[in-house]
Design an enzyme around this catalytic site. Structure first.
Site, PDB file in Angstrom:
ATOM      1  N   LYS A   1      -4.649  -9.281  -3.958  1.00 22.81           N
ATOM      2  CA  LYS A   1      -4.765 -10.554  -4.497  1.00 22.81           C
ATOM      3  C   LYS A   1      -4.010 -11.420  -3.211  1.00 22.81           C
ATOM      4  O   LYS A   1      -3.160 -10.806  -2.699  1.00 22.81           O
ATOM      5  CB  LYS A   1      -3.904 -10.732  -5.679  1.00 22.81           C
TER       6      LYS A   1
ATOM      7  N   HIS B   1      -8.960 -10.934   4.273  1.00 26.36           N
ATOM      8  CA  HIS B   1      -9.476 -10.453   3.100  1.00 26.36           C
ATOM      9  C   HIS B   1     -11.256 -10.605   3.088  1.00 26.36           C
ATOM     10  O   HIS B   1     -11.895  -9.616   2.870  1.00 26.36           O
ATOM     11  CB  HIS B   1      -9.082 -10.849   1.627  1.00 26.36           C
TER      12      HIS B   1
ATOM     13  N   ALA C   1       0.852  -1.239   0.010  1.00 26.63           N
ATOM     14  CA  ALA C   1      -0.176   0.029   0.144  1.00 26.63           C
ATOM     15  C   ALA C   1       0.825   1.225   0.162  1.00 26.63           C
ATOM     16  O   ALA C   1       0.660   2.186  -0.870  1.00 26.63           O
ATOM     17  CB  ALA C   1      -0.928  -0.131   1.315  1.00 26.63           C
TER      18      ALA C   1
END
Length: 333
Positions: free
Chosen positions: A99, A81, A17
């Site tokens: 992912k 997630h 990020a």
């Protein structure tokens, strides 16, 4: 009149990020990074200061409660997630999830269903497929210049084996090289061939030093028509980041296939009848393109290049690869 921008919230301070997705989103045409959250408020504040993000939250819940946030990017460890995608959807936020989208296809299906129920968009963060060079390669394939496709080979390896605290080396958190980097050549082959594989055979090195996650895997995916993807992925091997498409009359080589360097390394090569030419591509931030495709799907109703359905299909392949590696057998998909 200036178009409204998507206000992004970042759920976590992961390295991907900070070094790639946040800078890329800030450079996009449609998005701005408005807030970041961490369970450690001091980390959120420090990251916000470093990256010039206006608001820092000391909990994920606080970010999801911010009514000014339109979309959430989730770079959390893999096992989180599903939980946070569903919570974000229930809070009315669109979700771009790192992912692999989940730990298996069943989780991906739950995530897609939750987003559909909430009326929000969902996408898996495969930035490389947004780069124009992949569309360029697909056009070369469709033109017939390299003949009929006979096979694809991809590799994505790196060595971080000494970093024993890395979440990638934690089995319960969804660690392993197939989840972390094997997903790239698999998604690239599915995109270029516009087909789904029928079976997987994978051999892997499960390391006792790293919580028995797959630190290296080599695989074969069987596509229709006798075409195969051969690939290898690893977190305890010398670095490679390559893709080759082999045809009856020529081949296409990407020396830097998944990570974009914004320099001449991003170019690719086409060889036909012994003549090799370099194809130059734009020096463009693929994370910005990813943010813009997602942003325009929200702002303008533009089609998503890759939606939740694609993520489910990719996870079905990963499920088969992991099953094959663990059980040492060919697995039909």
């Amino acid at each position: 009149m200036e178009q409204r921008k998507i206000r992004w919230g970042i759920l976590g301070c992961a390295g991907i990020a900070k070094r790639a997705v946040i800078p890329g989103t800030k450079q996009s045409e449609t998005g701005e990074v408005a807030a970041i959250a961490s369970r450690d408020e001091s980390k959120a504040i420090q990251t916000a200061q470093e990256l010039d993000i206006p608001v820092a939250y000391g909990s994920y819940e606080a970010l999801l409660s911010d009514d000014s946030i339109d979309a959430i990017y989730i770079p959390l460890p893999n096992h989180l997630h599903k939980e946070w995608t569903i919570k974000a959807a229930e809070a009315g936020k669109h979700v771009l999830c790192e992912k692999p989208i989940g730990l298996n296809a069943a989780e991906a299906e739950e995530m897609k269903a939750a987003c559909e129920k909430a009326g929000v968009k969902l996408a898996e963060a495969f930035m490389h497929r947004h780069h124009p060079r992949y569309a360029m390669i697909k056009e070369i394939i469709k033109s017939g210049e390299i003949g009929q496709i006979r096979g694809i080979h991809g590799a994505f390896t790196f060595n971080s084996s000494q970093n024993h605290g890395n979440v990638r080396f934690n089995e319960s958190m969804g660690g392993g090289s197939l989840y972390d980097v094997g997903v790239y050549p698999i998604s690239a082959a599915r995109f270029l061939l516009e087909q789904e594989p029928e079976a997987a055979t994978v051999h892997a090195f499960f390391s006792p030093e790293h919580d028995n996650v797959d630190m290296m895997a080599s695989g074969l995916l069987e596509f229709p028509g006798g075409v195969a993807l051969t690939f290898d992925c690893g977190m305890w091997a010398a670095g490679r980041n390559i893709l080759e498409v082999l045809g009856t009359e020529g081949r296409i080589e990407l020396p830097c296939a998944y990570v974009s360097r914004l320099n001449e390394e991003d170019h690719f090569f086409v060889t036909v009848k012994g003549e090799r030419r370099e194809v130059k591509v734009p020096y463009i931030n693929q994370y910005s393109l990813q943010a813009d495709n997602f942003g325009r799907s929200i702002l303008e109703g533009a089609p998503q290049l890759f939606d939740g359905s694609d993520a489910i299909l990719n996870m079905k392949v990963i499920d088969a690869c992991l099953k094959s590696a663990k059980e040492r057998k060919r697995v039909e998909i």
